[in-house]
Design an enzyme around this catalytic site. Structure first.
Site, PDB file in Angstrom:
ATOM      1  N   GLY A 198      55.037  13.814  56.784  1.00 21.03           N
ATOM      2  CA  GLY A 198      54.914  15.270  56.873  1.00 21.03           C
ATOM      3  C   GLY A 198      55.595  15.895  55.661  1.00 21.03           C
ATOM      4  N   ILE A 199      55.872  17.184  55.749  1.00 25.76           N
ATOM      5  CA  ILE A 199      56.467  17.889  54.609  1.00 25.76           C
ATOM      6  C   ILE A 199      57.801  17.250  54.191  1.00 25.76           C
ATOM      7  CG2 ILE A 199      57.632  19.634  56.074  1.00 25.76           C
ATOM      8  CD1 ILE A 199      57.158  21.682  53.840  1.00 25.76           C
ATOM      9  N   ALA A 200      58.587  16.789  55.156  1.00 22.67           N
ATOM     10  CA  ALA A 200      59.913  16.242  54.827  1.00 22.67           C
ATOM     11  C   ALA A 200      59.765  14.947  54.017  1.00 22.67           C
ATOM     12  CB  ALA A 200      60.702  16.000  56.111  1.00 22.67           C
TER      13      ALA A 200
ATOM     14  N   GLN B 229      51.056  27.042  61.311  1.00 21.33           N
ATOM     15  CA  GLN B 229      50.148  28.183  61.120  1.00 21.33           C
ATOM     16  C   GLN B 229      50.816  29.316  60.362  1.00 21.33           C
ATOM     17  OE1 GLN B 229      48.534  29.550  64.847  1.00 21.33           O
ATOM     18  NE2 GLN B 229      47.327  27.702  65.181  1.00 21.33           N
TER      19      GLN B 229
ATOM     20  N   GLU C  85      57.409  37.668  61.490  1.00 14.50           N
ATOM     21  CA  GLU C  85      57.360  36.975  62.787  1.00 14.50           C
ATOM     22  C   GLU C  85      58.579  37.370  63.606  1.00 14.50           C
ATOM     23  OE1 GLU C  85      56.813  32.780  62.009  1.00 14.50           O
ATOM     24  OE2 GLU C  85      54.803  33.102  61.235  1.00 14.50           O
TER      25      GLU C  85
ATOM     26  N   HIS D 178      57.168  27.540  72.369  1.00 12.35           N
ATOM     27  CA  HIS D 178      56.509  28.653  71.684  1.00 12.35           C
ATOM     28  C   HIS D 178      55.925  29.543  72.765  1.00 12.35           C
ATOM     29  CE1 HIS D 178      54.047  31.011  69.022  1.00 12.35           C
ATOM     30  NE2 HIS D 178      54.556  30.381  67.978  1.00 12.35           N
TER      31      HIS D 178
ATOM     32  N   ARG E 182      62.057  33.860  69.840  1.00 10.43           N
ATOM     33  CA  ARG E 182      61.198  33.061  70.717  1.00 10.43           C
ATOM     34  C   ARG E 182      61.750  32.733  72.091  1.00 10.43           C
ATOM     35  NH1 ARG E 182      58.577  28.854  66.620  1.00 10.43           N
ATOM     36  NH2 ARG E 182      57.482  30.553  65.609  1.00 10.43           N
TER      37      ARG E 182
ATOM     38  N   HIS F  40      57.336  23.127  71.649  1.00 12.01           N
ATOM     39  CA  HIS F  40      56.892  23.358  70.276  1.00 12.01           C
ATOM     40  C   HIS F  40      57.795  22.712  69.232  1.00 12.01           C
ATOM     41  CE1 HIS F  40      54.929  25.539  67.030  1.00 12.01           C
ATOM     42  NE2 HIS F  40      56.056  26.116  66.686  1.00 12.01           N
TER      43      HIS F  40
ATOM     44  N   GLU G 298      62.174  17.869  61.078  1.00 12.96           N
ATOM     45  CA  GLU G 298      62.343  18.177  62.506  1.00 12.96           C
ATOM     46  C   GLU G 298      63.165  17.140  63.266  1.00 12.96           C
ATOM     47  OE1 GLU G 298      58.802  19.724  64.316  1.00 12.96           O
ATOM     48  OE2 GLU G 298      59.629  19.557  66.332  1.00 12.96           O
TER      49      GLU G 298
ATOM     50  N   ARG H 288      65.659  28.212  66.972  1.00 13.09           N
ATOM     51  CA  ARG H 288      65.191  28.319  65.583  1.00 13.09           C
ATOM     52  C   ARG H 288      64.457  29.633  65.339  1.00 13.09           C
ATOM     53  NH1 ARG H 288      60.125  26.912  62.950  1.00 13.09           N
ATOM     54  NH2 ARG H 288      59.342  26.413  65.027  1.00 13.09           N
TER      55      ARG H 288
HETATM   56  P1  FAD Z   1      56.068  15.949  60.759  1.00 13.60           P
HETATM   57  O1  FAD Z   1      55.299  16.868  59.926  1.00 13.60           O
HETATM   58  O2  FAD Z   1      55.808  15.983  62.213  1.00 13.60           O
HETATM   59  O3  FAD Z   1      55.836  14.477  60.224  1.00 13.60           O
HETATM   60  C1  FAD Z   1      56.325  13.377  60.944  1.00 13.60           C
HETATM   61  C2  FAD Z   1      55.690  12.125  60.406  1.00 13.60           C
HETATM   62  O4  FAD Z   1      56.343  10.978  60.925  1.00 13.60           O
HETATM   63  C3  FAD Z   1      54.224  11.970  60.750  1.00 13.60           C
HETATM   64  O5  FAD Z   1      53.559  11.505  59.596  1.00 13.60           O
HETATM   65  C4  FAD Z   1      54.226  10.896  61.831  1.00 13.60           C
HETATM   66  O6  FAD Z   1      53.035  10.172  61.924  1.00 13.60           O
HETATM   67  C5  FAD Z   1      55.363  10.034  61.340  1.00 13.60           C
HETATM   68  N1  FAD Z   1      55.986   9.169  62.357  1.00 13.60           N
HETATM   69  C6  FAD Z   1      56.565   9.527  63.514  1.00 13.60           C
HETATM   70  N2  FAD Z   1      57.032   8.443  64.170  1.00 13.60           N
HETATM   71  C7  FAD Z   1      56.738   7.368  63.394  1.00 13.60           C
HETATM   72  C8  FAD Z   1      56.923   5.968  63.524  1.00 13.60           C
HETATM   73  N3  FAD Z   1      57.498   5.417  64.618  1.00 13.60           N
HETATM   74  N4  FAD Z   1      56.492   5.154  62.531  1.00 13.60           N
HETATM   75  C9  FAD Z   1      55.864   5.665  61.441  1.00 13.60           C
HETATM   76  N5  FAD Z   1      55.636   6.980  61.267  1.00 13.60           N
HETATM   77  C10 FAD Z   1      56.072   7.819  62.235  1.00 13.60           C
HETATM   78  N6  FAD Z   1      57.199  25.583  61.253  1.00 13.60           N
HETATM   79  C11 FAD Z   1      57.333  26.577  60.344  1.00 13.60           C
HETATM   80  O7  FAD Z   1      58.349  26.653  59.632  1.00 13.60           O
HETATM   81  N7  FAD Z   1      56.325  27.483  60.186  1.00 13.60           N
HETATM   82  C12 FAD Z   1      55.183  27.456  60.922  1.00 13.60           C
HETATM   83  O8  FAD Z   1      54.302  28.270  60.735  1.00 13.60           O
HETATM   84  C13 FAD Z   1      55.044  26.434  61.898  1.00 13.60           C
HETATM   85  N8  FAD Z   1      53.945  26.370  62.690  1.00 13.60           N
HETATM   86  C14 FAD Z   1      53.791  25.314  63.546  1.00 13.60           C
HETATM   87  C15 FAD Z   1      52.612  25.200  64.294  1.00 13.60           C
HETATM   88  C16 FAD Z   1      52.404  24.083  65.097  1.00 13.60           C
HETATM   89  C17 FAD Z   1      51.143  23.969  65.898  1.00 13.60           C
HETATM   90  C18 FAD Z   1      53.396  23.079  65.173  1.00 13.60           C
HETATM   91  C19 FAD Z   1      53.190  21.865  66.024  1.00 13.60           C
HETATM   92  C20 FAD Z   1      54.586  23.207  64.462  1.00 13.60           C
HETATM   93  C21 FAD Z   1      54.794  24.318  63.654  1.00 13.60           C
HETATM   94  N9  FAD Z   1      55.969  24.465  62.909  1.00 13.60           N
HETATM   95  C22 FAD Z   1      56.096  25.488  62.006  1.00 13.60           C
HETATM   96  C23 FAD Z   1      56.977  23.419  62.919  1.00 13.60           C
HETATM   97  C24 FAD Z   1      56.788  22.549  61.674  1.00 13.60           C
HETATM   98  O9  FAD Z   1      55.414  22.369  61.437  1.00 13.60           O
HETATM   99  C25 FAD Z   1      57.437  21.197  61.813  1.00 13.60           C
HETATM  100  O10 FAD Z   1      58.740  21.337  62.314  1.00 13.60           O
HETATM  101  C26 FAD Z   1      57.499  20.494  60.482  1.00 13.60           C
HETATM  102  O11 FAD Z   1      56.212  20.448  59.920  1.00 13.60           O
HETATM  103  C27 FAD Z   1      58.070  19.098  60.655  1.00 13.60           C
HETATM  104  O12 FAD Z   1      57.900  18.396  59.463  1.00 13.60           O
HETATM  105  P2  FAD Z   1      58.419  16.897  59.379  1.00 13.60           P
HETATM  106  O13 FAD Z   1      58.022  16.394  58.050  1.00 13.60           O
HETATM  107  O14 FAD Z   1      59.850  16.861  59.760  1.00 13.60           O
HETATM  108  O15 FAD Z   1      57.635  16.143  60.552  1.00 13.60           O
HETATM  109  C1  SIN Z   2      53.764  30.213  64.439  1.00 18.60           C
HETATM  110  O1  SIN Z   2      52.896  30.351  63.592  1.00 18.60           O
HETATM  111  O2  SIN Z   2      53.944  30.992  65.379  1.00 18.60           O
HETATM  112  C2  SIN Z   2      54.666  29.036  64.335  1.00 18.60           C
HETATM  113  C3  SIN Z   2      55.795  29.375  63.481  1.00 18.60           C
HETATM  114  C4  SIN Z   2      56.922  28.407  63.676  1.00 18.60           C
HETATM  115  O3  SIN Z   2      56.881  27.542  64.537  1.00 18.60           O
HETATM  116  O4  SIN Z   2      57.894  28.560  62.930  1.00 18.60           O
END
Ligand code: FAD
Ligand code: SIN
Length: 519
Positions: free
Chosen positions: A13-15, A46, A113, A241, A288, A349, A373, A384
């Site tokens: 993901g982004i991290a 979103q 928001e 959410h 929220r 969420h 996350e 948050r």
């Molecule tokens: P993720 O993007 O969840 O990536 C995790 C990765 O780890 C994935 O690739 C997964 O496959 C991998 N993984 C997990 N377990 C394993 C394993 N055992 N082995 C190998 N790989 C594994 N936040 C905002 O700031 N703004 C927003 O507008 C917003 N909107 C959102 C809308 C939705 C519908 C959702 C669900 C979340 C939203 N969030 C938003 C929250 C935000 O998207 C997430 O908190 C953030 O993207 C998390 O990024 P990450 O890289 O930590 O994890």
């Molecule tokens: C949303 O678009 O409402 C999600 C935003 C967030 O989870 O930070």
């Protein structure tokens, strides 16, 4: 089979991806990810990413909004660091190729928001996460030092425990040497030895029955670190959410972004009456935790399964232009958001707690970083602030990368780690048992550890979960490893930590709301 890498990253993901781009100049980077490379919570974000970009806003205002949403228990130093870094890190994201919407005068079209005192959310229509994930993956693909191993599932991180030494939560120097990883294409378990390891595995929405998270969100990282005796904090704060689309049978739940309320959408009862003024003077744009609780309460009082979000008074074309994906999705199930109210319910969420880290993203286990996350930095406190999550991930990917690059030259591989031992395990006789146990965990968490909790409910949850834990551990020891089995084990673990942390917090605070009246 064995593999060696300088920087092991669990999650794309982004991290994970932004960290990869930062460390790649300094060594070999291996990203493992359990599904397709883009599948992540990030992809579905979103609303957007919060940042201070113009003089109409200030770091101080964003800091205060974050502290207020966090209900008094944010780490203020962390809040100040993340928010003052927001401008530089968002600009970097733009340099990597992410496009954010601009207005006619060429400035970023900033949205608002819940809990924000200013318009400060950069977005790409209503599919910001999709755009960020696209841009980061494109940049990662171009880098010769980075490999992505998709459909590779991390089972456990490697520590002294795997050298036959006793490790417990008081062991002073637990070290991480990499991870055991199941290659889902060959069904072989690889021992990946790494100089440094980054946990970027995202959230755990599937610990509840209804969630906005894709199916990958099963708390694997938190659970792996907890099993390895690393520190985990703040798990009682699971964010619901307020507005997921009420569409029975659909899982995961589709999100109706908070930005829709920022754009003027108003929450209403089934009878079409506003109710948020009874709960907070910021009404539909309160933080929220408050809005989700208000909806939950109105649903309980009225006996209805959902509340409404009304956008029918808003400019039709502007609404469609800003939220094309939400418009399309709702239309696909017969709801025209320019004419009809949108039925909404709260859904799990975001995991505010997670693996405890310091300001460099270092966990309590040496050579193991955690960001995004799955981590607990202290930014979010008890709740948050919207759109602070993507921001936290990019700020901490920078912090962790700088530290890991510095540490790398003094670290070697731990060659003594043995291969995975699968002796005595067999394929499960009935996979359905795993599915049934998963449903039980989700229903325990939803019924007893949801938006409103009580002492009796938490005790019930723990008693019932203990039965599932014992059954599943027995099964795990004799069963061939599969993602389904591991994810169930991880979700049981995460549920246990959430309940334990909830029981330990003897007050209502932010997302953790205790009501003992009906005990
Ligand atoms: P993720 O993007 O969840 O990536 C995790 C990765 O780890 C994935 O690739 C997964 O496959 C991998 N993984 C997990 N377990 C394993 C394993 N055992 N082995 C190998 N790989 C594994 N936040 C905002 O700031 N703004 C927003 O507008 C917003 N909107 C959102 C809308 C939705 C519908 C959702 C669900 C979340 C939203 N969030 C938003 C929250 C935000 O998207 C997430 O908190 C953030 O993207 C998390 O990024 P990450 O890289 O930590 O994890
Ligand atoms: C949303 O678009 O409402 C999600 C935003 C967030 O989870 O930070």
């Amino acid at each position: 089979m064995r593999k060696r890498t300088d920087f092991l990253i669990i999650g794309s993901g982004i991290a994970g991806l932004s960290y990869a781009l930062k460390v790649a100049k300094h060594g070999k980077v291996s990203i493992i990810t359990k599904s397709d490379e883009s599948e992540s919570n990030t992809k579905y974000a979103q609303g957007g990413i919060a940042a201070v970009l113009y003089d109409t806003d200030s770091y101080e205002k964003h800091i205060q909004d974050t502290l207020i949403a966090g209900d008094g228990i944010c780490d203020e130093e962390v809040v100040r660091m993340v928010i003052t870094e927001s401008t530089a890190r968002v600009n970097e994201l733009i340099e990597w190729g992410a496009n954010f919407d601009k207005n006619e005068s060429g400035e970023f079209d900033l949205a608002k928001e819940g809990g924000h005192s200013e318009h400060r959310i950069l977005h790409h229509k209503d599919i910001t996460g999709y755009e960020i994930e696209r841009a980061l993956l494109q940049a990662v693909h171009k880098h010769p030092n980075i490999e992505i191993l998709d459909h590779h599932f991390a089972i456990d991180i490697l520590t002294q425990h795997h050298l036959g030494k006793e490790v417990n939560s008081r062991t002073p120097n637990i070290e991480c040497f990499g991870a055991y990883v199941l290659d889902l294409k060959t069904n072989k378990i690889i021992t990946i030895l790494a100089k440094t390891t980054l946990m970027a595995s995202g959230g755990a929405g599937h610990v509840y029955s209804t969630t906005t998270n894709p199916t990958i969100a099963t708390g694997d990282g938190v659970s792996m670190v907890y099993r390895a005796k690393g520190k985990v904090e703040g798990m009682e704060f699971y964010q619901f959410h307020p507005t997921s689309l009420y569409n029975p049978g659909e899982s995961p739940s589709f999100l109706i972004s908070e930005a829709v309320r920022g754009f003027g959408g108003i929450l209403k009862t089934i009878e079409g009456k506003e109710f948020m003024h009874k709960y907070d003077n910021r009404k539909s744009l309160a933080p929220r935790d408050i809005v989700a609780r208000a909806i939950d309460n109105e649903m309980k009082i009225s006996g209805n399964d959902f509340m409404y979000l009304d956008c029918t008074h808003l400019n039709k074309q502007a609404l469609i232009d800003h939220f094309p994906n939400i418009y399309k999705k709702c239309l696909s199930i017969g709801i025209d958001i320019t004419k009809d109210f949108i039925p909404v319910v709260p859904a799990a969420h975001y995991m505010c707690g997670g693996i405890k880290v310091d300001k460099q993203g270092k966990s309590s286990i040496n050579k193991l970083y955690a960001i995004g996350e799955c981590s607990h930095t202290g930014l979010h406190g008890a709740n948050r602030l919207a759109s602070n999550s993507l921001l936290e991930a990019i700020v901490y990917s920078h912090q962790a990368a700088m530290n890991a690059i510095q540490q790398l030259p003094s670290i070697g591989y731990c060659e003594q780690i043995p291969e995975w031992n699968a002796e005595g395990t067999n394929h499960p006789e009935e996979m359905i048992l795993l599915t049934q146990s998963l449903r039980e965990v989700q229903s325990i968490m939803t019924n007893y550890v949801g938006i409103v909790r009580s002492d009796i409910r938490l005790k019930r949850a723990l008693d019932r979960l203990n039965i599932l834990y014992n059954e599943n551990e027995a099964l795990y020891l004799k069963t061939t490893i599969s993602p389904k089995l591991c994810e169930l084990r991880n979700l049981i673990n995460v549920a246990y930590i959430i309940i334990k942390h909830a029981i330990a917090r003897k007050e209502s605070r932010g997302l953790h709301y205790i009501n003992n009246i009906n005990n």
